[in-house]
Scaffold this motif. Structure first.
Motif, PDB file in Angstrom:
ATOM      1  N   LYS A   1      -2.069  -2.077  -2.015  1.00 53.19           N
ATOM      2  CA  LYS A   1      -3.259  -1.452  -2.588  1.00 53.19           C
ATOM      3  C   LYS A   1      -3.807  -0.364  -1.667  1.00 53.19           C
ATOM      4  CE  LYS A   1      -4.907  -5.476  -5.220  1.00 53.19           C
ATOM      5  NZ  LYS A   1      -6.033  -6.440  -5.384  1.00 53.19           N
ATOM      6  N   LEU A   2      -3.868  -0.666  -0.373  1.00 49.04           N
ATOM      7  CA  LEU A   2      -4.352   0.319   0.590  1.00 49.04           C
ATOM      8  C   LEU A   2      -3.440   1.539   0.640  1.00 49.04           C
ATOM      9  CD1 LEU A   2      -5.283  -2.121   3.497  1.00 49.04           C
ATOM     10  CD2 LEU A   2      -6.905  -0.788   2.145  1.00 49.04           C
ATOM     11  N   SER A   3      -2.137   1.301   0.604  1.00 48.10           N
ATOM     12  CA  SER A   3      -1.170   2.396   0.664  1.00 48.10           C
ATOM     13  C   SER A   3      -1.280   3.300  -0.558  1.00 48.10           C
ATOM     14  CB  SER A   3       0.251   1.845   0.776  1.00 48.10           C
ATOM     15  OG  SER A   3       0.404   1.083   1.956  1.00 48.10           O
ATOM     16  N   LYS A   4      -1.490   2.711  -1.726  1.00 46.15           N
ATOM     17  CA  LYS A   4      -1.622   3.504  -2.950  1.00 46.15           C
ATOM     18  C   LYS A   4      -2.845   4.410  -2.889  1.00 46.15           C
ATOM     19  CE  LYS A   4       0.813   0.619  -6.333  1.00 46.15           C
ATOM     20  NZ  LYS A   4       0.686  -0.208  -7.555  1.00 46.15           N
ATOM     21  N   PHE A   5      -3.960   3.869  -2.403  1.00 42.27           N
ATOM     22  CA  PHE A   5      -5.167   4.691  -2.303  1.00 42.27           C
ATOM     23  C   PHE A   5      -4.981   5.796  -1.268  1.00 42.27           C
ATOM     24  CE2 PHE A   5      -9.215   5.628  -0.207  1.00 42.27           C
ATOM     25  CZ  PHE A   5      -9.961   6.065  -1.290  1.00 42.27           C
ATOM     26  N   HIS A   6      -4.417   5.450  -0.125  1.00 35.92           N
ATOM     27  CA  HIS A   6      -4.181   6.425   0.945  1.00 35.92           C
ATOM     28  C   HIS A   6      -3.281   7.560   0.452  1.00 35.92           C
ATOM     29  CE1 HIS A   6      -3.588   7.931   4.985  1.00 35.92           C
ATOM     30  NE2 HIS A   6      -2.293   7.696   4.938  1.00 35.92           N
ATOM     31  N   LEU A   7      -2.206   7.215  -0.239  1.00 35.40           N
ATOM     32  CA  LEU A   7      -1.278   8.223  -0.753  1.00 35.40           C
ATOM     33  C   LEU A   7      -1.929   9.045  -1.852  1.00 35.40           C
ATOM     34  CD1 LEU A   7       1.635   9.223  -0.381  1.00 35.40           C
ATOM     35  CD2 LEU A   7       2.321   7.625  -2.173  1.00 35.40           C
ATOM     36  N   TYR A   8      -2.761   8.407  -2.664  1.00 30.86           N
ATOM     37  CA  TYR A   8      -3.474   9.126  -3.730  1.00 30.86           C
ATOM     38  C   TYR A   8      -4.364  10.228  -3.154  1.00 30.86           C
ATOM     39  CZ  TYR A   8      -7.205   9.973  -7.128  1.00 30.86           C
ATOM     40  OH  TYR A   8      -8.128  10.569  -7.947  1.00 30.86           O
ATOM     41  N   ILE A   9      -5.065   9.921  -2.068  1.00 31.32           N
ATOM     42  CA  ILE A   9      -5.945  10.917  -1.440  1.00 31.32           C
ATOM     43  C   ILE A   9      -5.122  12.069  -0.869  1.00 31.32           C
ATOM     44  CG2 ILE A   9      -7.536  11.334   0.462  1.00 31.32           C
ATOM     45  CD1 ILE A   9      -8.868   9.899  -1.789  1.00 31.32           C
TER      46      ILE A   9
ATOM     47  N   TYR B   1       6.255  13.872  -8.612  1.00 25.54           N
ATOM     48  CA  TYR B   1       7.672  13.823  -8.231  1.00 25.54           C
ATOM     49  C   TYR B   1       7.896  14.213  -6.765  1.00 25.54           C
ATOM     50  CZ  TYR B   1       8.165  13.800 -13.315  1.00 25.54           C
ATOM     51  OH  TYR B   1       8.059  13.486 -14.634  1.00 25.54           O
ATOM     52  N   THR B   2       6.837  14.568  -6.055  1.00 25.28           N
ATOM     53  CA  THR B   2       6.972  14.968  -4.659  1.00 25.28           C
ATOM     54  C   THR B   2       7.364  13.781  -3.794  1.00 25.28           C
ATOM     55  OG1 THR B   2       5.231  16.615  -5.021  1.00 25.28           O
ATOM     56  CG2 THR B   2       5.836  16.148  -2.750  1.00 25.28           C
ATOM     57  N   SER B   3       8.297  14.011  -2.886  1.00 24.97           N
ATOM     58  CA  SER B   3       8.734  12.952  -1.983  1.00 24.97           C
ATOM     59  C   SER B   3       7.558  12.446  -1.144  1.00 24.97           C
ATOM     60  CB  SER B   3       9.841  13.478  -1.061  1.00 24.97           C
ATOM     61  OG  SER B   3      10.083  12.598   0.001  1.00 24.97           O
ATOM     62  N   THR B   4       7.483  11.133  -0.996  1.00 25.92           N
ATOM     63  CA  THR B   4       6.412  10.532  -0.199  1.00 25.92           C
ATOM     64  C   THR B   4       6.471  11.012   1.248  1.00 25.92           C
ATOM     65  OG1 THR B   4       6.470   8.566  -1.610  1.00 25.92           O
ATOM     66  CG2 THR B   4       5.389   8.352   0.520  1.00 25.92           C
ATOM     67  N   ALA B   5       7.677  11.107   1.796  1.00 22.06           N
ATOM     68  CA  ALA B   5       7.821  11.570   3.182  1.00 22.06           C
ATOM     69  C   ALA B   5       7.297  12.991   3.340  1.00 22.06           C
ATOM     70  CB  ALA B   5       9.281  11.493   3.606  1.00 22.06           C
ATOM     71  N   ALA B   6       7.569  13.851   2.354  1.00 15.52           N
ATOM     72  CA  ALA B   6       7.085  15.233   2.422  1.00 15.52           C
ATOM     73  C   ALA B   6       5.564  15.286   2.368  1.00 15.52           C
ATOM     74  CB  ALA B   6       7.681  16.041   1.271  1.00 15.52           C
ATOM     75  N   ILE B   7       4.943  14.420   1.585  1.00 15.85           N
ATOM     76  CA  ILE B   7       3.476  14.382   1.491  1.00 15.85           C
ATOM     77  C   ILE B   7       2.866  14.058   2.849  1.00 15.85           C
ATOM     78  CG2 ILE B   7       1.522  13.143   0.470  1.00 15.85           C
ATOM     79  CD1 ILE B   7       3.276  12.772  -2.039  1.00 15.85           C
TER      80      ILE B   7
END
Length: 371
Positions: A60-68, A78-84
């Motif tokens: 849950k924390l990771s989803k919110f962090h990545l969303y921001i 479709y952007t790679s998580t590593a690139a973000i």
């Protein structure tokens, strides 16, 4: 508790929108990231360093962090998580929690109260490896990041800043290697040069705090991360090879190279390349400039991410970034304008033919003109 942390962090993020904390209409992503680390992230992670968080709560924390982070950079789904993470100079939320837990361990080991230090060592030694104890959790972290064992830290505690520096270095190295391994297997990230950890990519560092610059850089960011949509990529999803032909010139497949360098319909905005050539002549040997201009792949790499191709001082890379950003944005705007014009003409023709059929028109010349 995790849901409460996320809710509080979300409210804090929304309260910062008036200061420009959002996508292409706000301040630059580097400033947004500094605001996030200063105001939102501490609220999100408050008190979590003393907990052994479950995998479900961590997700849950990771989803919110990545969303921001996606919202800050206006990233595609479709952007790679590593690139973000790497383009903005961030880490997964797990790394931030681990840093805080290890920092707390250092505070305990430096405590003047010997009973606390001895009790901590006793708890770590008497808990099983599968235990949910916090001391078992931090012992696993010490092993994961290659840090000294707990008994060594207990007998010879490091100074505060030395310990924090060591923890930060080891955690950053570990997660940077994890993210880079993902980048290497992603075919969409072939043009992306990984920046030094903790620093945003040049595409964001060169952006001023105004919406116009951010919008221009967003086009470049999509090219960097392989999410800029051209007909070749559309054809992969549709399964029809003919769909990959360039809609503007109908001469060949519309690839990134074709879009940047070859499409005849985009020759007017491509005149900015001359500014790039003139600047390259002032910072590179003429033979190297000719080599780049004669190779489409090298020139494409130079336009999308010059830092992967050239070893120049940051001020030169910054100036090249400004020129290529203007080029990519002009090409994008011209392409979008022409595609909308083609689409509107097609809709107009279709509407006239439908109207003629509905009215039962007998004059076939009208249909012949618009079919």
């Amino acid at each position: 508790m995790i849901d409460d942390r996320i809710q509080s962090a979300r409210r804090t993020a929304y309260s910062l929108m008036g200061a420009g904390f959002h996508g292409t209409n706000g301040v630059s992503p580097t400033v947004c990231m500094a605001m996030y680390k200063c105001y939102v992230l501490p609220i999100l992670l408050y008190g979590l360093e003393i907990m052994n968080i479950s995998s479900k709560s961590l997700e849950k924390l990771s989803k919110f962090h990545l969303y921001i982070l996606k919202a800050i950079q206006t990233s595609s789904k479709y952007t790679s998580t590593a690139a973000i993470y790497l383009t903005i100079g961030a880490l997964p939320v797990t790394a931030y929690i681990h840093k805080r837990a290890l920092t707390l361990l250092g505070c305990i080991m430096r405590s003047q109260n010997r009973r606390i230090r001895d009790w901590s060592l006793y708890m770590a030694g008497n808990c099983s490896y599968k235990s949910s104890s916090w001391f078992t959790f931090v012992c696993k972290l010490l092993k994961q990041y290659g840090l000294p064992e707990l008994c060594d830290i207990h007998s010879n505690p490091m100074p505060k800043f030395a310990w924090k520096s060591l923890v930060s270095k080891q955690v950053n190295t570990f997660w940077n290697a994890q993210l880079m391994s993902e980048v290497q297997i992603r075919s969409t990230l072939i043009f992306l040069e990984i920046p030094k950890y903790g620093k945003p990519h040049q595409v964001w560092l060169s952006v001023n705090n105004n919406a116009k610059d951010v919008q221009r850089a967003h086009v470049k960011y999509k090219l960097l991360t392989g999410t800029y949509l051209v007909n070749q990529k559309k054809a992969k999803f549709s399964g029809k090879p003919t769909d990959s032909i360039c809609t503007l010139c109908n001469s060949e497949d519309e690839t990134i190279v074709h879009f940047l360098l070859k499409c005849s319909a985009l020759s007017q905005p491509r005149s900015v390349i001359m500014d790039l050539v003139n600047y390259l002549k002032t910072v590179l040997p003429i033979n190297e400039v000719k080599k780049i201009l004669s190779d489409d792949s090298l020139l494409t790499q130079l336009i999308i991410d010059c830092s992967k191709l050239l070893s120049l001082p940051n001020r030169h890379l910054h100036n090249i970034e400004l020129i290529t950003r203007k080029l990519c944005f002009n090409l994008h705007c011209r392409r979008r304008y022409l595609l909308e014009k083609i689409c509107n003409n097609a809709q107009m023709k279709s509407s006239i033919v439908k109207a003629a059929n509905w009215l039962g028109a007998e004059d076939q010349q009208i249909k012949g003109i618009y079919q």
